[in-house]
Design a protein around this motif. Structure first.
Motif, PDB file in Angstrom:
ATOM      1  N   GLU A 289      50.348  39.986  40.128  1.00  0.00           N
ATOM      2  CA  GLU A 289      49.060  39.280  40.217  1.00  0.00           C
ATOM      3  C   GLU A 289      48.131  39.969  41.210  1.00  0.00           C
ATOM      4  O   GLU A 289      46.924  40.091  40.965  1.00  0.00           O
ATOM      5  N   ALA A 290      48.692  40.452  42.327  1.00  0.00           N
ATOM      6  CA  ALA A 290      47.848  41.111  43.335  1.00  0.00           C
ATOM      7  C   ALA A 290      47.244  42.395  42.766  1.00  0.00           C
ATOM      8  O   ALA A 290      46.063  42.706  43.002  1.00  0.00           O
ATOM      9  N   VAL A 291      48.050  43.149  42.013  1.00  0.00           N
ATOM     10  CA  VAL A 291      47.556  44.403  41.433  1.00  0.00           C
ATOM     11  C   VAL A 291      46.448  44.130  40.423  1.00  0.00           C
ATOM     12  O   VAL A 291      45.372  44.745  40.451  1.00  0.00           O
ATOM     13  N   VAL A 292      46.696  43.192  39.525  1.00  0.00           N
ATOM     14  CA  VAL A 292      45.701  42.879  38.492  1.00  0.00           C
ATOM     15  C   VAL A 292      44.434  42.303  39.142  1.00  0.00           C
ATOM     16  O   VAL A 292      43.308  42.655  38.767  1.00  0.00           O
ATOM     17  N   ALA A 293      44.621  41.459  40.131  1.00  0.00           N
ATOM     18  CA  ALA A 293      43.450  40.893  40.832  1.00  0.00           C
ATOM     19  C   ALA A 293      42.637  42.006  41.481  1.00  0.00           C
ATOM     20  O   ALA A 293      41.399  42.010  41.417  1.00  0.00           O
ATOM     21  N   GLY A 294      43.300  42.972  42.082  1.00  0.00           N
ATOM     22  CA  GLY A 294      42.589  44.084  42.720  1.00  0.00           C
ATOM     23  C   GLY A 294      41.806  44.903  41.710  1.00  0.00           C
ATOM     24  O   GLY A 294      40.682  45.353  41.982  1.00  0.00           O
ATOM     25  N   GLN A 295      42.397  45.090  40.529  1.00  0.00           N
ATOM     26  CA  GLN A 295      41.713  45.872  39.489  1.00  0.00           C
ATOM     27  C   GLN A 295      40.467  45.129  38.989  1.00  0.00           C
ATOM     28  O   GLN A 295      39.440  45.745  38.725  1.00  0.00           O
ATOM     29  N   LEU A 296      40.567  43.799  38.894  1.00  0.00           N
ATOM     30  CA  LEU A 296      39.398  43.007  38.481  1.00  0.00           C
ATOM     31  C   LEU A 296      38.367  42.934  39.603  1.00  0.00           C
ATOM     32  O   LEU A 296      37.155  43.060  39.378  1.00  0.00           O
ATOM     33  N   ASP A 297      38.857  42.755  40.830  1.00  0.00           N
ATOM     34  CA  ASP A 297      37.934  42.602  41.973  1.00  0.00           C
ATOM     35  C   ASP A 297      37.082  43.844  42.195  1.00  0.00           C
ATOM     36  O   ASP A 297      35.952  43.739  42.674  1.00  0.00           O
ATOM     37  N   ALA A 298      37.620  45.022  41.863  1.00  0.00           N
ATOM     38  CA  ALA A 298      36.839  46.250  42.057  1.00  0.00           C
ATOM     39  C   ALA A 298      35.550  46.183  41.226  1.00  0.00           C
ATOM     40  O   ALA A 298      34.498  46.653  41.665  1.00  0.00           O
ATOM     41  N   VAL A 299      35.633  45.583  40.045  1.00  0.00           N
ATOM     42  CA  VAL A 299      34.438  45.437  39.211  1.00  0.00           C
ATOM     43  C   VAL A 299      33.582  44.276  39.723  1.00  0.00           C
ATOM     44  O   VAL A 299      32.360  44.393  39.885  1.00  0.00           O
ATOM     45  N   ILE A 300      34.245  43.157  40.011  1.00  0.00           N
ATOM     46  CA  ILE A 300      33.495  41.956  40.397  1.00  0.00           C
ATOM     47  C   ILE A 300      32.716  42.201  41.693  1.00  0.00           C
ATOM     48  O   ILE A 300      31.548  41.827  41.820  1.00  0.00           O
ATOM     49  N   SER A 301      33.363  42.869  42.671  1.00  0.00           N
ATOM     50  CA  SER A 301      32.685  43.021  43.967  1.00  0.00           C
ATOM     51  C   SER A 301      31.501  43.983  43.859  1.00  0.00           C
ATOM     52  O   SER A 301      30.513  43.830  44.565  1.00  0.00           O
ATOM     53  N   SER A 302      31.547  44.954  42.962  1.00  0.00           N
ATOM     54  CA  SER A 302      30.422  45.887  42.837  1.00  0.00           C
ATOM     55  C   SER A 302      29.366  45.413  41.853  1.00  0.00           C
ATOM     56  O   SER A 302      28.173  45.659  42.058  1.00  0.00           O
ATOM     57  N   PHE A 303      29.782  44.785  40.780  1.00  0.00           N
ATOM     58  CA  PHE A 303      28.819  44.511  39.702  1.00  0.00           C
ATOM     59  C   PHE A 303      28.706  43.035  39.335  1.00  0.00           C
ATOM     60  O   PHE A 303      27.912  42.676  38.465  1.00  0.00           O
TER      61      PHE A 303
END
Ligand code: PEP
Length: 250
Positions: free
Chosen positions: A140-154
Motif C-alpha cells: 500500500e505504501a508503494v502504490v500510494a507513493g506512486q499515486l502521490d507523485a502525480v497528485i502532489s504535482s498535478f
C-alpha cells in the motif's frame, strides 16, 4: 457505470505481418456493441499501420511511453503530440519495465502523465509493488507513493481523464497472477485513496489489473467490484488468446 477495458501491451514484439493479422483477427472477433472496450499498444513503428487498420473502428490504440517534453533535441524519443498525430487515444506511463530497466522515477512518471494530458491523450498510469515489497508488507505504501507523485504535482483533478493499471511487478510475465482477492484489495485501496480526495473521481476512475491475465483467470478477476478490466502483455500477442480475455469480460 464504469466501462470495462481490455488493453494489450505488445511491448517490443511484432512485425508488419503480425500487426496486420492480429488486428484483423481482433476486428473480426469483437464488436462495438460488446460489454468491454478493446485497446492495443503497439511499438512506435507500427502505430501508423495500426492507425490505418483501426481508424473508424471500435478498437483504440496507444503508445507504450512518451517523452515528457513537447518537442526538441531528444534523439530517439517520441512526444505526446506525435502520438496524438498517430491517432492514439491512450499512452502507458510508468510501466514497471520503464521504471526498472530505464530508471523512471515516480517524479519522471508524473511528468509523463502530465505531458500525456497536455497532448490530449489518456494516460494509463501503471502502479504496483515488487515481490520484496509485498513480502515486507509495503504494497500500500508503494502504490500510494506512486499515486502521490502525480497528485502532489498535478492535483487529484488530473485523474479525470486517466486510467490506472495496478500491476504487481511479481505477476508481470511470470505466469503468477494475483488472486482475485489480492488484486481486489489493492484496487479498493486505490479507489478509496482517490475517493478521499474527490468522491466522484474515486467512484468513476477505471482501474485495470495487469499481471499474467489469460482466458482462464480473467472472468474471476474482472468480477471483482473494483476491477474494471485488464492490461495484458503475453496473452495479447495472439488474437485467440486476447479475444478469450475480451469474451471473459463480457
Ligand atoms: C504487462 O506487461 O503489462 C503485463 C501485464 O504483462 P503479462 O500479461 O505478460 O504479465
Amino acid at each position: 457505470m464504469r466501462r470495462v477495458l481490455v488493453a494489450g501491451n505488445w511491448k517490443m514484439h511484432g512485425s508488419k505481418t503480425m500487426v496486420r493479422s492480429l488486428l484483423e483477427g481482433l476486428l473480426a472477433g469483437s464488436s462495438a456493441d460488446g460489454n468491454a472496450d478493446l485497446a492495443v499498444f503497439p511499438s512506435f513503428p507500427y502505430l501508423s499501420l495500426a492507425q490505418s487498420i483501426l481508424a473508424d473502428s471500435h478498437i483504440q490504440w496507444g503508445g507504450q511511453t512518451l517523452n515528457p517534453n513537447p518537442q526538441g533535441a531528444h534523439t530517439g524519443e517520441t512526444s505526446g503530440s506525435m502520438l496524438n498525430d498517430m491517432g492514439c487515444h491512450y499512452v502507458l506511463v510508468g510501466h514497471s519495465e520503464r521504471r526498472a530497466i530505464y530508471g523512471e522515477s515516480n517524479a519522471d512518471v508524473a511528468l509523463r502523465f502530465s505531458a500525456a494530458l497536455d497532448a490530449g491523450l489518456k494516460p494509463v498510469l501503471c502502479v504496483g509493488e515488487t515481490r520484496e515489497e509485498r513480502e515486507s508488507e509495503q504494497t500500500e505504501a508503494v502504490v500510494a507513493g506512486q499515486l502521490d507523485a502525480v497528485i502532489s504535482s498535478f492535483g487529484i483533478d488530473s485523474f479525470k481523464h486517466a486510467t490506472i493499471a495496478y500491476e504487481p511487478v511479481w505477476a508481470i510475465g511470470t505466469g503468477l497472477t494475483a488472486t482475485p482477492q489480492q488484486a481486489q484489495h489493492v484496487h479498493a485501496f486505490i479507489r478509496d485513496k482517490l475517493s478521499s480526495l474527490n468522491g466522484i473521481m474515486g467512484s468513476q476512475i477505471q482501474i485495470l489489473y495487469g499481471g499474467s491475465v489469460n482466458g482462464s483467470n480473467a472472468a474471476e478477476l474482472f468480477a471483482q467490484s473494483d476491477i474494471d478490466g485488464g492490461l495484458v502483455g503475453g496473452a495479447s500477442l495472439t488474437a485467440e488468446d486476447f479475444l478469450a480475455i475480451y469474451t471473459a469480460a463480457g
